[in-house]
Design an enzyme around this catalytic site. Structure first.
Site, PDB file in Angstrom:
ATOM      1  N   ASP A  47      -2.243   6.937   5.581  1.00  0.00           N
ATOM      2  CA  ASP A  47      -1.763   5.752   6.300  1.00  0.00           C
ATOM      3  C   ASP A  47      -0.296   5.474   6.021  1.00  0.00           C
ATOM      4  O   ASP A  47       0.465   5.098   6.906  1.00  0.00           O
ATOM      5  CB  ASP A  47      -2.534   4.514   5.839  1.00  0.00           C
ATOM      6  CG  ASP A  47      -3.945   4.524   6.365  1.00  0.00           C
ATOM      7  OD1 ASP A  47      -4.339   5.535   6.978  1.00  0.00           O
ATOM      8  OD2 ASP A  47      -4.640   3.519   6.145  1.00  0.00           O
ATOM      9  N   ALA A  48       0.073   5.647   4.749  1.00  0.00           N
ATOM     10  CA  ALA A  48       1.446   5.307   4.348  1.00  0.00           C
ATOM     11  C   ALA A  48       2.447   6.147   5.134  1.00  0.00           C
ATOM     12  O   ALA A  48       3.521   5.683   5.504  1.00  0.00           O
ATOM     13  CB  ALA A  48       1.627   5.522   2.855  1.00  0.00           C
ATOM     14  N   TYR A  92       1.881   7.447   8.168  1.00  0.00           N
ATOM     15  CA  TYR A  92       1.853   6.947   9.545  1.00  0.00           C
ATOM     16  C   TYR A  92       2.746   5.711   9.660  1.00  0.00           C
ATOM     17  O   TYR A  92       3.568   5.592  10.568  1.00  0.00           O
ATOM     18  CB  TYR A  92       0.413   6.613   9.951  1.00  0.00           C
ATOM     19  CG  TYR A  92       0.291   6.138  11.376  1.00  0.00           C
ATOM     20  CD1 TYR A  92       0.103   7.044  12.418  1.00  0.00           C
ATOM     21  CD2 TYR A  92       0.391   4.780  11.681  1.00  0.00           C
ATOM     22  CE1 TYR A  92       0.009   6.613  13.725  1.00  0.00           C
ATOM     23  CE2 TYR A  92       0.304   4.337  12.988  1.00  0.00           C
ATOM     24  CZ  TYR A  92       0.112   5.255  14.009  1.00  0.00           C
ATOM     25  OH  TYR A  92       0.033   4.823  15.298  1.00  0.00           O
ATOM     26  N   ASP A  93       2.560   4.805   8.697  1.00  0.00           N
ATOM     27  CA  ASP A  93       3.366   3.576   8.697  1.00  0.00           C
ATOM     28  C   ASP A  93       4.858   3.884   8.646  1.00  0.00           C
ATOM     29  O   ASP A  93       5.668   3.222   9.281  1.00  0.00           O
ATOM     30  CB  ASP A  93       3.001   2.690   7.498  1.00  0.00           C
ATOM     31  CG  ASP A  93       1.595   2.122   7.624  1.00  0.00           C
ATOM     32  OD1 ASP A  93       1.029   2.208   8.725  1.00  0.00           O
ATOM     33  OD2 ASP A  93       1.073   1.611   6.613  1.00  0.00           O
ATOM     34  N   SER A 126      -3.323  -8.596  15.384  1.00  0.00           N
ATOM     35  CA  SER A 126      -3.010  -7.999  14.098  1.00  0.00           C
ATOM     36  C   SER A 126      -2.122  -8.992  13.352  1.00  0.00           C
ATOM     37  O   SER A 126      -1.734 -10.017  13.910  1.00  0.00           O
ATOM     38  CB  SER A 126      -2.273  -6.705  14.363  1.00  0.00           C
ATOM     39  OG  SER A 126      -2.011  -6.065  13.160  1.00  0.00           O
ATOM     40  N   GLU A 158      -6.187 -14.392   0.265  1.00  0.00           N
ATOM     41  CA  GLU A 158      -7.433 -13.618   0.188  1.00  0.00           C
ATOM     42  C   GLU A 158      -7.157 -12.121   0.116  1.00  0.00           C
ATOM     43  O   GLU A 158      -5.994 -11.700   0.139  1.00  0.00           O
ATOM     44  CB  GLU A 158      -8.343 -13.970   1.365  1.00  0.00           C
ATOM     45  CG  GLU A 158      -7.680 -13.872   2.715  1.00  0.00           C
ATOM     46  CD  GLU A 158      -8.418 -14.678   3.795  1.00  0.00           C
ATOM     47  OE1 GLU A 158      -8.705 -14.120   4.857  1.00  0.00           O
ATOM     48  OE2 GLU A 158      -8.692 -15.867   3.561  1.00  0.00           O
ATOM     49  N   LYS A 190      -7.089  -8.210   1.303  1.00  0.00           N
ATOM     50  CA  LYS A 190      -6.992  -7.447   2.539  1.00  0.00           C
ATOM     51  C   LYS A 190      -7.923  -6.257   2.411  1.00  0.00           C
ATOM     52  O   LYS A 190      -7.613  -5.261   1.750  1.00  0.00           O
ATOM     53  CB  LYS A 190      -5.563  -6.987   2.795  1.00  0.00           C
ATOM     54  CG  LYS A 190      -5.429  -6.276   4.137  1.00  0.00           C
ATOM     55  CD  LYS A 190      -3.988  -6.091   4.508  1.00  0.00           C
ATOM     56  CE  LYS A 190      -3.763  -5.507   5.888  1.00  0.00           C
ATOM     57  NZ  LYS A 190      -4.657  -4.512   6.352  1.00  0.00           N
ATOM     58  N   ASP A 227      -9.937  -2.971   3.215  1.00  0.00           N
ATOM     59  CA  ASP A 227      -9.518  -1.759   3.904  1.00  0.00           C
ATOM     60  C   ASP A 227     -10.724  -1.179   4.631  1.00  0.00           C
ATOM     61  O   ASP A 227     -11.458  -0.370   4.102  1.00  0.00           O
ATOM     62  CB  ASP A 227      -8.966  -0.759   2.877  1.00  0.00           C
ATOM     63  CG  ASP A 227      -8.062   0.254   3.533  1.00  0.00           C
ATOM     64  OD1 ASP A 227      -7.797   0.110   4.744  1.00  0.00           O
ATOM     65  OD2 ASP A 227      -7.625   1.188   2.843  1.00  0.00           O
ATOM     66  N   ARG A 276     -12.269  -3.926  17.300  1.00  0.00           N
ATOM     67  CA  ARG A 276     -11.061  -4.535  17.835  1.00  0.00           C
ATOM     68  C   ARG A 276     -10.527  -3.778  19.050  1.00  0.00           C
ATOM     69  O   ARG A 276      -9.987  -4.373  19.966  1.00  0.00           O
ATOM     70  CB  ARG A 276      -9.986  -4.599  16.755  1.00  0.00           C
ATOM     71  CG  ARG A 276      -8.812  -5.426  17.208  1.00  0.00           C
ATOM     72  CD  ARG A 276      -7.836  -5.642  16.113  1.00  0.00           C
ATOM     73  NE  ARG A 276      -7.047  -4.441  15.892  1.00  0.00           N
ATOM     74  CZ  ARG A 276      -6.032  -4.379  15.068  1.00  0.00           C
ATOM     75  NH1 ARG A 276      -5.708  -5.422  14.367  1.00  0.00           N
ATOM     76  NH2 ARG A 276      -5.346  -3.276  14.935  1.00  0.00           N
ATOM     77  N   LYS A 319       1.212  -5.834   1.271  1.00  0.00           N
ATOM     78  CA  LYS A 319       0.575  -4.568   0.882  1.00  0.00           C
ATOM     79  C   LYS A 319       0.752  -4.231  -0.594  1.00  0.00           C
ATOM     80  O   LYS A 319       1.747  -4.595  -1.207  1.00  0.00           O
ATOM     81  CB  LYS A 319       1.189  -3.438   1.707  1.00  0.00           C
ATOM     82  CG  LYS A 319       0.764  -3.478   3.150  1.00  0.00           C
ATOM     83  CD  LYS A 319      -0.062  -2.265   3.450  1.00  0.00           C
ATOM     84  CE  LYS A 319      -0.270  -2.108   4.951  1.00  0.00           C
ATOM     85  NZ  LYS A 319      -1.021  -0.918   5.265  1.00  0.00           N
ATOM     86  N   CYS A 345     -14.722  32.918 -18.446  1.00  0.00           N
ATOM     87  CA  CYS A 345     -14.273  31.565 -18.797  1.00  0.00           C
ATOM     88  C   CYS A 345     -12.832  31.607 -19.297  1.00  0.00           C
ATOM     89  O   CYS A 345     -12.520  32.378 -20.206  1.00  0.00           O
ATOM     90  CB  CYS A 345     -15.192  30.987 -19.861  1.00  0.00           C
ATOM     91  SG  CYS A 345     -14.588  29.425 -20.529  1.00  0.00           S
ATOM     92  N   CYS A 403     -19.527  28.408 -17.168  1.00  0.00           N
ATOM     93  CA  CYS A 403     -19.280  29.293 -18.296  1.00  0.00           C
ATOM     94  C   CYS A 403     -20.593  29.417 -19.064  1.00  0.00           C
ATOM     95  O   CYS A 403     -21.273  28.426 -19.306  1.00  0.00           O
ATOM     96  CB  CYS A 403     -18.193  28.681 -19.186  1.00  0.00           C
ATOM     97  SG  CYS A 403     -18.229  29.272 -20.876  1.00  0.00           S
ATOM     98  N   CYS A 453     -18.210  28.094 -26.596  1.00  0.00           N
ATOM     99  CA  CYS A 453     -16.987  27.817 -25.836  1.00  0.00           C
ATOM    100  C   CYS A 453     -16.318  26.548 -26.369  1.00  0.00           C
ATOM    101  O   CYS A 453     -16.922  25.475 -26.397  1.00  0.00           O
ATOM    102  CB  CYS A 453     -17.333  27.645 -24.356  1.00  0.00           C
ATOM    103  SG  CYS A 453     -15.924  27.177 -23.349  1.00  0.00           S
TER     104      CYS A 453
HETATM  105  S1  IVH Z   1      -6.622 -11.907   9.262  1.00  0.00           S
HETATM  106  C1  IVH Z   1      -4.886 -13.260  13.235  1.00  0.00           C
HETATM  107  N1  IVH Z   1      -7.606 -11.426   6.866  1.00  0.00           N
HETATM  108  O1  IVH Z   1      -6.144  -6.280   8.317  1.00  0.00           O
HETATM  109  C2  IVH Z   1      -5.312 -12.822  11.871  1.00  0.00           C
HETATM  110  N2  IVH Z   1      -7.208  -9.562   8.294  1.00  0.00           N
HETATM  111  O2  IVH Z   1      -3.725  -6.840  10.777  1.00  0.00           O
HETATM  112  C3  IVH Z   1      -6.251 -11.685  11.913  1.00  0.00           C
HETATM  113  N3  IVH Z   1      -7.887  -7.432   7.331  1.00  0.00           N
HETATM  114  O3  IVH Z   1      -6.981  -5.290  11.284  1.00  0.00           O
HETATM  115  C4  IVH Z   1      -6.439 -10.907  10.681  1.00  0.00           C
HETATM  116  N4  IVH Z   1      -8.630  -8.208   5.406  1.00  0.00           N
HETATM  117  O4  IVH Z   1      -8.968  -6.081  10.119  1.00  0.00           O
HETATM  118  C5  IVH Z   1      -7.187 -10.886   8.029  1.00  0.00           C
HETATM  119  N5  IVH Z   1      -8.525 -11.187   4.748  1.00  0.00           N
HETATM  120  C6  IVH Z   1      -8.107 -10.644   5.897  1.00  0.00           C
HETATM  121  C7  IVH Z   1      -8.176  -9.262   6.134  1.00  0.00           C
HETATM  122  C8  IVH Z   1      -7.705  -8.759   7.357  1.00  0.00           C
HETATM  123  C9  IVH Z   1      -8.450  -7.125   6.142  1.00  0.00           C
HETATM  124  C10 IVH Z   1      -7.516  -6.432   8.344  1.00  0.00           C
HETATM  125  C11 IVH Z   1      -7.877  -6.823   9.741  1.00  0.00           C
HETATM  126  C12 IVH Z   1      -6.701  -6.447  10.591  1.00  0.00           C
HETATM  127  C13 IVH Z   1      -5.637  -6.124   9.601  1.00  0.00           C
HETATM  128  C14 IVH Z   1      -4.508  -7.106   9.725  1.00  0.00           C
END
Ligand code: IVH
Length: 700
Positions: free
Chosen positions: A45-46, A48-49, A94, A131, A133, A135, A154, A343, A437, A455, A461
């Site tokens: 992912d990193a 891609y980002d 997003s 909160e 995030k 994955d 989504r 992140k 071995c 082995c 050993c």
């Molecule tokens: S809030 C309008 N809260 O991260 C706000 N997203 O772009 C909508 N995700 O694809 C997202 N943990 O699936 C929110 N505690 C969290 C999250 C969370 C994971 C994901 C979500 C979204 C992406 C944020």
């Protein structure tokens, strides 16, 4: 960032920029397809980002490069033809990502919010809901009159896919909402269920569930999954719901979509409380914090605990807590101004595979280990990673000289999950398992139909001897403090130790003669050995390192036989009478004790003074108030550690499970109890505290 246009951009972008943008778009389109449609990404992912950001920056600099088909123009991925499309009543947006992984990211977000709200410097701090995030994969759950009628991915944010069938297989997701307590009792209004309530959250896979799934795949010689996120996404978008049902998924709610016939509470935190009261799983790792200092504290606390969490997160999310203030802030292009994702360092990275070495484990298993160009992954620098076995290595098609993807998450050892296609250097070379071995020169064999190479040197050993010693001394076995890797290397390489009992023959003089070993450390080790001589039969058995005898089996054996003599002389049939002991385990135990030198080791260890309390075995008359009951522990208990609570429950005949199900007798919850508590409430499983546990143990 994408709006930071040049004050006076050239009307025609230079050819080099045009070519680069075209290349980036093609690359991103390819990887987006691999990721979203095929669930088979080729790059981390990193990476891609990074490509995505480069394109965003290029387009910001040369607006002439912007095109309708640019991947920077849309929210998510394509819709699979196989699932029915679902038009979201409220788009699934997003959020902006703060890529500054230092505390600065949180401070910058707060500054933006205050500016947008026009707050002066002396205005009080803004309250934020902070909160995790998760994955995983974003899902919209639609409840009509309290009943789950539809679940959708989504997709591109406007239109997702109908994955209701698969989502229904997730036990944590209620098919019907619980009625709210009547108004006045704290959490929102009572009364009938909302006419429409769309709950948004993340479907993910816990790391232990993922590891178990992969262990099974490995045992079956089948392709392993890359990471929990892709596995969860693949399961949700699996066309055969029966397969989806076999993939253990979890869910955590973090917001709402369309809501009709229910008044939202005043704040995001209260909204999540309400969702929890409706019976939805909501993470306990969340907080309402004040201003940037609060955000930074939350960020640092979670980052420090990241490896201990039972699932992968890729950062934290901050949201302005008051819903009215969220509304004032509104949206900018397609992202809310009131939320940001902050992140953490990525848990997957690309690096060069320099070499493959072979490591010999305790049971003689040869593991190919990747020697990597050091790379920063999941918060630490990694230069070794496991490739598991020859077959997995071949399946992944990895060769020395390749660019590979390394994953390090939680306390799981770093692993090579695959190679990056395309970039193959001229000097790639193929790896072969050695026939002898690399440590002791004994023959290497693979059991017929088996996957692992071993082995055959046994305790001849040095590598196996070292691992055997480390295992014996380990915290869950004899728990000998100070006997770590380095010392074991010295003891075995210096010829001081050949077998386990030799440990107890070590004298202070002998030890002090070792390089870098002061008299004091030598005396400490001798004292540590002495201190743990009185142990339990279960620990001793586990410490012997009999193949297939893990901690739980060792406990079952100790409990069943009571005395080691009875176990050593037990027939395969008698062994099969023990709970959870199958033919493979029974045979392995029998084979172990059939070897005279293993019996000798046991005798010598006992002669060296190792003792444990003897009992009559499970036929004994000690009361077992928890016999046949399964309990789950969560949170921190006031007086007992987790291990102590577990030992007491097991001594009373009970079992401790890692997750809550309908069969759970009760959940013992302490401070900061996690999602297991939510799950217990959802399933109506009894929840008790430490005092309650003590009462149960007394049989009252
Ligand atoms: S809030 C309008 N809260 O991260 C706000 N997203 O772009 C909508 N995700 O694809 C997202 N943990 O699936 C929110 N505690 C969290 C999250 C969370 C994971 C994901 C979500 C979204 C992406 C944020």
């Amino acid at each position: 960032m994408s709006d930071a246009t040049d004050p006076d951009p050239p009307s025609v972008p230079p050819a080099a920029a045009q070519a680069r943008a075209a290349w980036l778009r093609a690359e991103l389109a390819h990887h987006a397809h691999r990721y979203y449609v095929l669930d088979a990404p080729e790059i981390p992912d990193a990476e891609y980002d990074r490509l995505f950001r480069e394109l965003q920056q290029l387009e910001a600099r040369y607006p002439g490069l912007r095109s309708a088909d640019s991947p920077t123009r849309r929210v998510g991925g394509a819709v699979l033809a196989a699932f029915a499309p679902v038009r979201h009543a409220v788009p699934m947006l997003s959020i902006q990502t703060e890529t500054d992984t230092t505390a600065g990211g949180a401070v910058a977000f707060d500054a933006r919010v205050r500016r947008e709200l026009g707050l002066s410097d002396d205005a009080p701090p803004v309250a934020y809901a902070a909160e995790l995030k998760f994955d995983g994969l974003a899902i919209n759950l639609r409840y009509v009159d309290g009943v789950l009628v539809q679940a959708a991915t989504r997709g591109d944010g406007e239109t997702g896919e109908d994955v209701t069938q698969n989502i229904r297989t997730i036990g944590q997701i209620p098919l019907r909402l619980l009625p709210l307590p009547p108004a006045g009792e704290g959490r929102g209004e009572g009364g009938p269920a909302p006419a429409v309530l769309e709950v948004r959250g993340e479907v993910y896979m816990r790391r232990d569930d993922f590891e178990r799934l992969n262990a099974r795949q490995r045992e079956l010689g089948q392709k392993t999954f890359i990471n929990p996120r892709n596995t969860a996404a693949g399961a949700v978008r699996q066309l055969d719901p029966a397969i989806a049902a076999q993939r253990p998924l979890s869910f955590s709610a973090y917001g709402v979509g369309e809501v009709v016939g229910w008044t939202l509470p005043g704040s995001h935190a209260q909204l999540l409380d309400a969702l929890s009261a409706f019976g939805l799983p909501v993470s306990a790792d969340r907080a309402v914090v004040q201003g940037p200092a609060g955000l930074v504290r939350f960020h640092d606390d979670i980052e420090a605990r990241r490896d201990q969490l039972p699932f992968d997160i890729d950062g934290v999310v901050y949201k302005v807590d008051e819903l009215a203030v969220q509304q004032r802030l509104g949206f900018k292009s397609r992202e809310p101004r009131w939320a940001v994702a902050h992140k953490f360092p990525a848990q997957e990275q690309m690096t060069l595979l320099r070499d493959i070495e072979v490591q010999v484990g305790r049971t003689g298993k040869l593991t190919p280990v990747a020697k990597l160009e050091p790379v920063f992954v999941g918060g630490t620098t990694v230069s070794n990673a496991t490739l598991h076995n020859l077959f997995e290595l071949r399946r992944k098609g990895v060769r020395i000289g390749d660019t590979v993807i390394v994953r390090r998450a939680g306390d799981v050892i770093p692993e090579v999950v695959g190679r990056v296609p395309g970039a193959r250097a001229a000097y790639v070379s193929n790896f072969r398992m050695p026939r002898t071995c690399p440590v002791c020169g004994s023959a290497v064999l693979r059991e017929k139909g088996g996957i692992d190479h071993r082995c055959t040197g046994g305790l001849f050993c040095a590598a196996q001897r070292k691992q055997a010693l480390l295992h014996f001394a380990g915290r869950r076995a004899m728990d000998i403090e100070g006997l770590g890797d380095k010392l074991v290397d010295q003891l075995v390489d210096g010829g001081l130790i050949r077998t386990l009992p030799d440990l107890y023959m070590l004298g202070i003089a002998q030890l002090s003669a070792l390089e870098r070993m002061a008299d004091k450390s030598a005396a400490n080790l001798v004292a540590a050995l002495d201190k743990r001589k009185h142990t339990t039969l279960a620990r001793f058995l586990y410490g012997l390192g009999i193949r297939h005898v893990g901690e739980a089996t060792a406990r079952d054996l100790a409990h069943h036989f009571g005395a080691i003599e009875r176990l050593m002389d037990a027939s395969v049939e008698q062994l099969l009478e023990v709970d959870d002991v199958g033919p493979v385990v029974a045979q392995s135990i029998r084979t172990f004790f059939d070897q005279p030198h293993n019996r000798e080791v046991v005798e010598q260890l006992r002669a060296a003074g190792i003792t444990w309390p003897e009992h009559e075995g499970s036929a004994d008359i000690t009361p077992k108030p928890l016999a046949g009951k399964t309990l789950v522990l969560t949170g921190t208990l006031p007086a007992l550690t987790r291990d102590e609570a577990k030992a007491l429950i097991e001594a009373a005949g009970g079992k401790v499970a890692g997750s809550v199900s309908k069969k759970t007798h009760c959940v013992v919850a302490g401070a900061e109890a996690g999602s297991k508590l939510d799950k217990a409430r959802e399933l109506g499983v009894e929840v008790i505290d430490e005092a309650g546990l003590r009462a149960l143990l007394r049989g009252t």
